[in-house]
Design an enzyme around this catalytic site. Structure first.
Site, short mmCIF file in Angstrom:
data_model
loop_
_atom_site.label_atom_id
_atom_site.label_comp_id
_atom_site.label_asym_id
_atom_site.label_seq_id
_atom_site.Cartn_x
_atom_site.Cartn_y
_atom_site.Cartn_z
N ASP A 173 6.96 1.08 3.79
CA ASP A 173 7.43 1.94 2.71
C ASP A 173 6.95 1.27 1.42
O ASP A 173 6.61 0.08 1.40
CB ASP A 173 8.95 2.12 2.73
CG ASP A 173 9.37 3.32 1.88
OD1 ASP A 173 8.53 3.82 1.08
OD2 ASP A 173 10.52 3.77 1.99
N TRP A 174 6.93 2.03 0.35
CA TRP A 174 6.31 1.56 -0.90
C TRP A 174 7.09 0.37 -1.48
O TRP A 174 8.18 0.52 -2.01
CB TRP A 174 6.21 2.71 -1.89
CG TRP A 174 4.89 3.42 -1.84
CD1 TRP A 174 4.08 3.68 -2.91
CD2 TRP A 174 4.19 3.95 -0.69
NE1 TRP A 174 2.93 4.31 -2.48
CE2 TRP A 174 2.97 4.50 -1.14
CE3 TRP A 174 4.47 4.00 0.68
CZ2 TRP A 174 2.04 5.09 -0.29
CZ3 TRP A 174 3.55 4.57 1.54
CH2 TRP A 174 2.35 5.10 1.06
#
Ligand code: BGC
Length: 747
Positions: free
Chosen positions: A225-226
């Site tokens: 995930d970012w």
């Protein structure tokens, strides 16, 4: 593609993004760059990569119904149409991997991101997620099933440790991912931000490699995930291939240093490089084609209408067929709420205004519409009095990624408006637009009809008008329970955790599994939803097809006067086995369309997973031999047909050791009787016959003593040789429903 041409530095760089959304390109090795963009219910491709003035605008795209709505469709066809349309739009926008679907389980109705997730049930989530991924990838665009795993809240999401026992992970939080991975082969799996039992998902080897790859056979690319990566090297070793977004070369340097210093082998880098290079095959430099925006808007309307759940419809107030004046009340009828906020926010190509859509359909029927804006109980009641039906639009103010809600309540002025309208109007319909469940208490009984419209995407206004006027017969079913009180929800005392930990104390009893098991009353149960027609379900026939499998057939009839869709829900219930099972669990479902007066037979194949639980002692799925009930439900709490079957189940080796308790020895299905007899072997016959009765209390007290302690407390009662022999037999003789034969014991 030839990754052998790359230097270590280039390979390390390939394992992190280039900027926010892209991967690196190496033309000399034939590796293009790919663009990864959000998802999940519309394409969000930012027009520039410049965050100096906040989040930039994104290209116009269709905002389809978010997952909260799609979940309520209970229809893989709906999810499939969504996936295919997203694929066309992603291609047109030059997006190679679309960041969706989100298949996390709704553990608490407060989770701020519930609007991006399908259901509180893993089967519904998995079936819909799988259909979405298959259709999206058929268009040549990669999917990213997210957020793996146990990302069930937004509070402290980048640090919190979800403390979950393995059975609960296996039975509740993993199966949707497992189904999507094994059935639909998503190009990428996105790890979650949170920690799981203390370890960040991004560097959780058991999660990303042992379970995902070794057990489920995943061969795609694991992305972060970012900003979820904490230690790039630890993440790489755990099995995280691509870190997003880029870190300006920092992570690549960490990886290079780790190889040069001997901390990791270069082959570990090569393994992930091969996967990222493979993913890059999806890369297209050019935007491909266009999409038909009006056609996609029309599709969004059609899909949205299939997601609406009719909760209440006293005296058939809906559909609005015989109405002459309709009062439409509330700001949300003119400023609709149709999506949540955060990374999934779509720059919609068009937005339907509910008031306009209602006015158009009313006009076709010769009815007039009056409107009161805002939520002023005085004004609203006055307008409502002029009409024969008042339709109040209510909903949550805002729901977004990044934080959780703290209450289920609707804004107070909306509740006051609903009550005032209900007191003034001849008949009152409430239309809800909300991403997470809201409380219906305080006004539910005052109104005639309630339409749960969730967040329906940009064409939600039209879809709601279609349902209100009967252009579409509502067929949505709740994919999550609507409780009476927040305090009733199973995770309540353990949400959102404290001191960096959230304990999943309710275990497998999530959502309806809890309410049904403890007999807690709810406002509307999982699986519930009304129709403008009436369905009858009967003739349930179940056949056992193997030691751990069965087949069920049930007849569904549209006994009403309108065409419509019905969701046949099949639950399995059992009391067999050693572990606590939920009262019942959804194991299969199918949505069918029937013209009035028509019937159809729906058949379900129930494989071993429909009956199994995760056994922590053996580390595998186990089907216990014994009785199972196959139930067809209108919802999780209304069972309309039931049939019992008996399964042979799995043979189990119940191994006895000196750590097994006296009770376990006595009750052992193979050697228990022999063990009990051996206690009295040296006693005179009359004492032996009476032994268990005379020593009832003592034996009950001893039941929980490990054999090791028992033999010390009662030395000489058993010979060591006898115990050894019984232990040996227990290690080799499997126990099954059909019983086991005790080999001869040499006493
Ligand atoms: C979200 C992801 C999203 C990513 C990229 C993260 O904050 O959790 O779901 O895909 O951002 O926007």
């Amino acid at each position: 593609m030839d990754t052998t041409k790359l230097t270590l530095e280039q390979k390390a760089a390939l394992l992190s993004g280039q900027g926010q959304w892209r991967t690196h390109t190496y033309p000399e090795a034939g590796i293009p760059s790919i663009f990864l963009g959000d998802g999940p219910h519309g394409v969000r491709r930012e027009v520039v990569e410049d965050y100096s003035k906040g989040i930039p605008e994104s290209v116009p795209a269709t905002c389809f119904p978010p997952a909260v709505a799609i979940g309520s469709s209970w229809d893989p066809e709906v999810a499939g149409h969504l996936g295919a349309a997203l694929g066309r739009e992603a291609r047109a926008a030059g997006v190679d991997v679309l960041l969706g679907p989100g298949v996390n389980i709704k553990r608490s109705p407060l989770c701020g991101r519930n609007f991006e997730y399908f259901s509180e049930d893993p089967l519904v989530s998995g079936v819909l997620g799988s259909a979405y991924v298959r259709a999206l990838q058929n268009e040549g665009v990669g999917a990213s099933v997210k957020h793996f795993a146990a990302n069930n809240q937004e509070t402290d999401r980048m640090r919190i440790s979800a403390d979950v026992d393995e059975r609960t992970l296996r039975e509740i939080y993993f199966p949707a991912f497992e189904r999507v991975v094994t059935e639909a082969h998503p190009a990428t799996v996105m790890c979650s931000y949170n920690r799981i039992n203390g370890v960040h998902a991004s560097q959780h080897r058991w999660l990303l490699t042992d379970v995902l790859r070794t057990e489920w056979g995943y061969s795609g690319t694991v992305i972060s995930d970012w900003g979820a990566v904490v230690d790039r090297v630890a993440a790489l070793v755990a099995g995280l291939d691509l870190e997003m977004p880029g870190t300006g070369g920092l992570s690549a340097q960490n990886v290079v240093d780790a190889v040069r210093s001997g901390r990791i082998e270069e082959s570990t880098v090569d393994r992930s490089v091969a996967r990222v290079a493979e993913l890059a095959r999806l890369g297209n430099d050019e935007e491909q084609g266009t999409f038909d925006a009006p056609a996609h808007h029309a599709l969004a309307r059609k899909l949205a209408a299939d997601c609406v759940v009719l909760l209440k419809n006293d005296n058939a107030v809906l559909p609005l067929e015989e109405t002459t004046t309709i009062a439409v009340i509330g700001e949300l009828a003119v400023t609709p709420r149709y999506q949540g906020d955060g990374s999934s926010r779509v720059n919609s190509t068009a937005v339907d205004i509910p008031l306009e859509e209602i006015t158009a359909l009313a006009g076709e029927r010769g009815a007039t519409v009056v409107h009161a804006r805002g939520y002023s109980p005085t004004d609203a009641a006055e307008v409502a009095r002029q009409a024969d039906v008042a339709v109040v639009f209510a909903g949550t103010a805002i729901e977004a990624e990044g934080y959780d809600r703290t209450s289920l309540a609707l804004p107070a002025e909306q509740v006051e408006t609903i009550r005032a309208v209900a007191a003034a109007a001849a008949r009152t319909v409430v239309v809800l637009n909300n991403g997470g469940v809201v409380s219906l208490e305080g006004w539910h009984d005052d109104v005639d009809a309630i339409v749960e419209g969730w967040l329906l995407g940009q064409a939600g206004g039209g879809a709601l008008a279609d349902v209100l006027f009967g252009v579409v017969n509502p067929s949505g079913r709740l994919a999550e329970t609507i409780p009476l009180r927040l305090e009733d929800t199973p995770s309540h005392i353990n949400f959102p955790g404290e001191a960096g930990h959230v304990r999943y104390g309710e275990g497998v009893l999530v959502g309806y599994r809890y309410y049904e098991t403890v007999g807690r009353e709810v406002r509307y149960p999982f699986g519930y939803g009304l129709s403008y027609t009436r369905f009858e379900v009967g003739d349930l026939a179940v056949a056992v097809t193997g030691p751990d499998a069965a087949m069920a057939t049930v007849r569904v009839t549209n006994a009403g006067t309108r065409a419509g869709k019905h969701v046949v829900q099949l639950y399995v219930a059992t009391d067999t086995g050693e572990v606590r099972r939920p009262e019942r669990e959804l194991r299969a479902f199918q949505k069918v369309f029937l013209e009035p007066g028509h019937s159809t037979d729906v058949t379900f194949d129930l494989d071993r997973r429909a009956f199994a639980y995760w056994d922590v002692t053996t580390g595998g799925w186990v089907v216990t031999g014994g009785a199972y009930r196959i139930q067809v439900g209108e919802s999780s709490s209304t069972i309309v047909a039931e049939a019992g079957i008996s399964l042979v189940g799995d043979p189990v080796i119940q191994e006895l050791t000196m750590e097994s308790t006296f009770g376990e020895w006595s009750a052992h299905p193979v050697v228990g009787a022999e063990f009990r007899q051996s206690m009295t072997r040296n006693l005179p016959a009359e004492q032996a016959a009476d032994f268990e009765k005379a020593n009832q209390d003592g034996l009950a007290m001893a039941a929980h003593l490990p054999m090791r302690s028992f033999t010390r407390a009662a030395p000489g009662l058993f010979s060591e040789e006898t115990l050894e022999q019984l232990m040996k037999i227990s290690r080799t003789v499997p126990v099954s429903q059909e019983g086991a034969q005790l080999p001869e014991v040499n006493a």
